[in-house]
Design an enzyme around this catalytic site. Structure first.
Site, PDB file in Angstrom:
ATOM      1  N   LYS A   1     -23.843  -7.199  70.983  1.00  0.00           N
ATOM      2  CA  LYS A   1     -22.375  -7.174  70.972  1.00  0.00           C
ATOM      3  C   LYS A   1     -21.828  -8.213  71.950  1.00  0.00           C
ATOM      4  O   LYS A   1     -20.974  -9.012  71.625  1.00  0.00           O
ATOM      5  CB  LYS A   1     -21.906  -5.767  71.340  1.00  0.00           C
ATOM      6  CG  LYS A   1     -20.418  -5.596  71.330  1.00  0.00           C
ATOM      7  CD  LYS A   1     -20.040  -4.131  71.571  1.00  0.00           C
ATOM      8  CE  LYS A   1     -18.558  -4.008  71.833  1.00  0.00           C
ATOM      9  NZ  LYS A   1     -18.137  -2.629  72.065  1.00  0.00           N
TER      10      LYS A   1
ATOM     11  N   GLU B   1     -32.038  -8.405  78.563  1.00  0.00           N
ATOM     12  CA  GLU B   1     -33.273  -8.232  77.784  1.00  0.00           C
ATOM     13  C   GLU B   1     -33.202  -9.037  76.489  1.00  0.00           C
ATOM     14  O   GLU B   1     -34.145  -9.743  76.116  1.00  0.00           O
ATOM     15  CB  GLU B   1     -33.480  -6.746  77.427  1.00  0.00           C
ATOM     16  CG  GLU B   1     -33.736  -5.829  78.609  1.00  0.00           C
ATOM     17  CD  GLU B   1     -32.460  -5.256  79.211  1.00  0.00           C
ATOM     18  OE1 GLU B   1     -31.385  -5.872  79.067  1.00  0.00           O
ATOM     19  OE2 GLU B   1     -32.547  -4.190  79.841  1.00  0.00           O
TER      20      GLU B   1
ATOM     21  N   GLY C   1     -21.308   0.153  71.150  1.00  0.00           N
ATOM     22  CA  GLY C   1     -22.708  -0.203  70.881  1.00  0.00           C
ATOM     23  C   GLY C   1     -23.466   0.894  70.147  1.00  0.00           C
ATOM     24  O   GLY C   1     -24.120   0.651  69.128  1.00  0.00           O
ATOM     25  N   ARG C   2     -23.367   2.126  70.647  1.00  0.00           N
ATOM     26  CA  ARG C   2     -24.159   3.212  70.051  1.00  0.00           C
ATOM     27  C   ARG C   2     -23.574   3.723  68.733  1.00  0.00           C
ATOM     28  O   ARG C   2     -24.127   4.612  68.099  1.00  0.00           O
ATOM     29  CB  ARG C   2     -24.334   4.340  71.067  1.00  0.00           C
ATOM     30  CG  ARG C   2     -23.055   4.797  71.738  1.00  0.00           C
ATOM     31  CD  ARG C   2     -23.319   5.614  72.993  1.00  0.00           C
ATOM     32  NE  ARG C   2     -22.085   5.968  73.694  1.00  0.00           N
ATOM     33  CZ  ARG C   2     -21.491   5.197  74.594  1.00  0.00           C
ATOM     34  NH1 ARG C   2     -22.004   4.014  74.909  1.00  0.00           N
ATOM     35  NH2 ARG C   2     -20.385   5.604  75.180  1.00  0.00           N
TER      36      ARG C   2
ATOM     37  N   GLU D   1     -25.601   8.609  76.542  1.00  0.00           N
ATOM     38  CA  GLU D   1     -24.783   7.504  77.050  1.00  0.00           C
ATOM     39  C   GLU D   1     -23.296   7.822  76.848  1.00  0.00           C
ATOM     40  O   GLU D   1     -22.437   7.315  77.569  1.00  0.00           O
ATOM     41  CB  GLU D   1     -25.144   6.185  76.339  1.00  0.00           C
ATOM     42  CG  GLU D   1     -24.617   4.967  77.065  1.00  0.00           C
ATOM     43  CD  GLU D   1     -25.188   3.642  76.555  1.00  0.00           C
ATOM     44  OE1 GLU D   1     -26.090   3.074  77.200  1.00  0.00           O
ATOM     45  OE2 GLU D   1     -24.720   3.175  75.503  1.00  0.00           O
TER      46      GLU D   1
ATOM     47  N   HIS E   1     -47.422  21.283  68.800  1.00  0.00           N
ATOM     48  CA  HIS E   1     -48.696  21.258  69.523  1.00  0.00           C
ATOM     49  C   HIS E   1     -48.577  20.551  70.865  1.00  0.00           C
ATOM     50  O   HIS E   1     -49.574  20.185  71.466  1.00  0.00           O
ATOM     51  CB  HIS E   1     -49.768  20.592  68.653  1.00  0.00           C
ATOM     52  CG  HIS E   1     -50.014  21.358  67.386  1.00  0.00           C
ATOM     53  ND1 HIS E   1     -50.952  22.360  67.285  1.00  0.00           N
ATOM     54  CD2 HIS E   1     -49.387  21.311  66.183  1.00  0.00           C
ATOM     55  CE1 HIS E   1     -50.918  22.878  66.066  1.00  0.00           C
ATOM     56  NE2 HIS E   1     -49.963  22.256  65.379  1.00  0.00           N
TER      57      HIS E   1
ATOM     58  N   LYS F   1     -28.302  -2.645  86.553  1.00  0.00           N
ATOM     59  CA  LYS F   1     -28.289  -4.045  86.088  1.00  0.00           C
ATOM     60  C   LYS F   1     -27.940  -4.968  87.248  1.00  0.00           C
ATOM     61  O   LYS F   1     -28.572  -6.011  87.444  1.00  0.00           O
ATOM     62  CB  LYS F   1     -27.232  -4.225  84.988  1.00  0.00           C
ATOM     63  CG  LYS F   1     -27.573  -3.613  83.648  1.00  0.00           C
ATOM     64  CD  LYS F   1     -26.491  -4.001  82.627  1.00  0.00           C
ATOM     65  CE  LYS F   1     -26.585  -3.183  81.357  1.00  0.00           C
ATOM     66  NZ  LYS F   1     -25.477  -3.399  80.441  1.00  0.00           N
TER      67      LYS F   1
HETATM   68  O1  F6P Z   1     -27.137  -0.070  77.944  1.00  0.00           O
HETATM   69  C1  F6P Z   1     -25.825  -0.449  77.938  1.00  0.00           C
HETATM   70  C2  F6P Z   1     -25.391  -1.140  76.677  1.00  0.00           C
HETATM   71  O2  F6P Z   1     -24.182  -1.737  76.934  1.00  0.00           O
HETATM   72  C3  F6P Z   1     -25.293  -0.219  75.467  1.00  0.00           C
HETATM   73  O3  F6P Z   1     -24.138   0.513  75.425  1.00  0.00           O
HETATM   74  C4  F6P Z   1     -25.436  -1.185  74.352  1.00  0.00           C
HETATM   75  O4  F6P Z   1     -25.721  -0.555  73.147  1.00  0.00           O
HETATM   76  C5  F6P Z   1     -26.558  -2.038  74.879  1.00  0.00           C
HETATM   77  O5  F6P Z   1     -26.307  -2.139  76.266  1.00  0.00           O
HETATM   78  C6  F6P Z   1     -26.705  -3.402  74.245  1.00  0.00           C
HETATM   79  O6  F6P Z   1     -25.565  -4.179  74.427  1.00  0.00           O
HETATM   80  P1  F6P Z   1     -25.337  -5.505  73.607  1.00  0.00           P
HETATM   81  O7  F6P Z   1     -25.242  -5.167  72.167  1.00  0.00           O
HETATM   82  O8  F6P Z   1     -24.072  -6.093  74.139  1.00  0.00           O
HETATM   83  O9  F6P Z   1     -26.504  -6.432  73.862  1.00  0.00           O
END
Ligand code: F6P
Length: 545
Positions: free
Chosen positions: A203, A209, A264-265, A350, A381, A509
């Site tokens: 987003k 990452e 995002g979620r 979240e 199990h 972060k």
């Molecule tokens: O972990 C925090 C967060 O902002 C989530 O809410 C989101 O889904 C994720 O990081 C990834 O964010 P982006 O789509 O901006 O890379």
């Protein structure tokens, strides 16, 4: 309205129910099963094994009304900026709305933009599936690598896994999320640079990452036959940040946009769902949207008692806030739904893992149970011992489909027999008298019986919800996901929490940014607490060996 006082009223009601079992509630009301089994298309939600009844539901409905639930639900659907700390509307429902022509954010109708992106996705899928999309050497692109994390990974990954029976032939899909290089390196061993399409899903297009993995994937591509001119054929983006996607070198025609009013979620319904459309087909993706849309209608219009997401929220509110249960297990008896608990962990925790209410005051009641789970029967199990006989009561959602995608002998009956047996056992338990009778029948003597009896008692009275579907197809899955989304929204209203921000992910972060140069530059003395400094020094020492 004072929420805290009303919560006390509900707690008093709970106190009166303290010594009553769920089982006894069936005797009190012969229509309990009919009343508490709610239908939606080819899905039912059975709430009769929860410790609720007419009186409790009436009290919960009153509480929801006092919280202004109906008005707040309207605000969400109509695009009011209910995510107040980020000053954003919350309109994932608009992404799957096929009937309205006019939903506005800041006076601008967003429906035409949504339709534009859907058309762009459809065209891209058509080209991908026809073989028109080729890589730098002219070969058809046949492998998708989605690079994203959190909502830009968990939703599409879970759906692609759940809809495996609908995957297109001769196409592979992989998801890379972890900044641990193992994730990317292992995945790339499965890919041919000539035929791989990388989807950079973010987003913000700034997430550490994702950007680290994206740059390393591009480097791999360039080192293995690709060149700068062909990056555009192999890398596309799903993002709201058009400036950063262009800085990365992605062809603007291959950027699939979405908007800040998609959390995002909650984003798998947006361009973030492109991997689903590519692997399962665009029509299948539209079916997923239709399932979500039908659930929206159900949630928007059904009265509380007949409204599945609201009833799910009521049960969690009742179990957690009023009765103090701190966990919630989600147990899909369906191997294709194996990632559903992981997806729900982000969606629920979240969203509602927060200790402040809307006005910034500290919350004064218990919220947000920990959500976890695993498919049955495997989970039986591993951790079911604790669910049956642990000191904490853990409410569970049991989810299954009557039909298997892979019928084989009597596997499905065995699976469903276990599915049903667990909820029955959790509610009914097993008394000392029954244990004794069984042990006597097995020929144990009195001393042996005395030594065992307490260990074999099941107290029962443990609440569960059963979600039974006919089959997990795209429509049903869409409905299932939307159902949990609306559960989360409803809980946010009952708890007076903003379910749509996530400030709690920021601090880690920030600190990681500070630590990163300290890990690279061994000369500087680390500037943290004693424990962290010591760990940094140890990493320096061991990294060199
Ligand atoms: O972990 C925090 C967060 O902002 C989530 O809410 C989101 O889904 C994720 O990081 C990834 O964010 P982006 O789509 O901006 O890379």
């Amino acid at each position: 309205m004072n929420i805290n006082e009303n919560i006390k009223v509900l707690q008093q009601i709970a106190e009166q129910y303290k010594n009553r079992s769920i089982l006894s509630l069936f005797d009190d009301d012969k229509n309990r099963v009919e009343k508490l089994t709610l239908s939606f298309e080819h899905m039912i939600g059975d709430f009769s094994k929860q410790k609720i009844d007419d009186e409790i539901l009436k009290a919960l409905e009153n509480f929801a009304e006092l919280c202004g639930f109906a008005q707040k639900r309207e605000q969400m659907f109509s695009g009011a900026k209910i995510n107040v700390t980020e000053k954003r509307a919350v309109l994932h429902t608009a992404l799957r709305n096929s009937t309205s022509d006019d939903i506005r954010v800041d006076g601008i109708n967003i429906i035409p933009e949504i339709k534009d992106v859907l058309r762009q996705m459809e065209n891209f899928c058509a080209k991908f599936h026809s073989g028109e999309l080729v890589g730098y050497s002219g070969k058809r692109l046949d492998t998708i690598v989605n690079i994203g994390i959190g909502g830009s990974d968990l939703g599409p990954k879970m759906v692609c896994t759940a809809l495996k029976p609908y995957h297109k032939k001769n196409t592979a899909i992989h998801f890379v999320s972890n900044v641990d290089s193992t994730h990317l390196v292992e995945t790339l061993t499965l890919c041919n640079p000539e035929t791989t399409l990388f989807i950079i899903a973010s987003k913000t297009f700034t997430t550490e990452e994702t950007m680290t993995n994206a740059h390393s994937a591009r480097m791999w591509f360039l080192n293995n036959g690709g060149n700068d001119e062909s990056v555009g054929k192999h890398f596309i983006a799903l993002s709201t940040n058009l400036k950063e996607t262009s800085a990365f070198g992605i062809n603007p025609d291959n950027v699939f946009r979405f908007w800040d009013w998609v959390g995002g979620r909650f984003s798998l319904w947006s361009a973030i769902g492109l991997p689903i459309a590519l692997i399962c087909g665009y029509d299948c993706f539209r079916e997923l949207l239709s399932g979500g849309e039908e659930m929206d209608k159900h949630f928007h219009t059904k009265e509380m008692r007949h409204n599945i997401p609201i009833m799910m929220a009521f049960c969690t509110f009742w179990n957690t806030t009023i009765n103090g249960m701190a966990n919630h297990a989600v147990l899909p008896y369906d191997e294709y739904l194996r990632l559903f608990p992981a997806f729900l962990q982000q969606l629920e925790m979240e969203s509602i893992g927060k200790f402040v209410v809307m006005n910034g005051n500290k919350v004064e009641y218990k919220t947000n149970p920990s959500v976890w789970g695993q498919p049955g029967t495997d989970s039986q199990h591993s951790f079911f011992q604790l669910i049956h006989q642990g000191t904490d009561i853990i409410p569970c959602d049991f989810i299954a489909a009557a039909q298997s995608h892979n019928p084989l002998g009597n596997h499905q009956q065995r699976l469903l027999a276990n599915f049903l047996a667990q909820t029955e056992a959790l509610m009914n338990g097993k008394s000392a008298a029954t244990v004794r009778e069984e042990l006597e029948k097995a020929g144990l003597n009195e001393k042996e019986i005395e030594g065992l009896i307490q260990h074999k008692i099941f107290e029962g009275n443990r609440p569960t919800t059963t979600i039974l579907c006919k089959k997990i197809d795209a429509f049903t899955l869409g409905a299932l996901i939307a159902m949990y989304e609306h559960k989360v929204f409803t809980l946010g209203i009952l708890w007076n929490i903003n379910s749509f921000d996530q400030w709690g992910v920021e601090l880690g972060k920030q600190l990681a940014k500070k630590i990163l140069p300290e890990l690279s530059n061994k000369a500087d003395e680390p500037q943290h607490d004693a424990s962290t400094n010591n760990l940094i020094r140890q990493i320096h020492a061991w990294s060199n060996e």
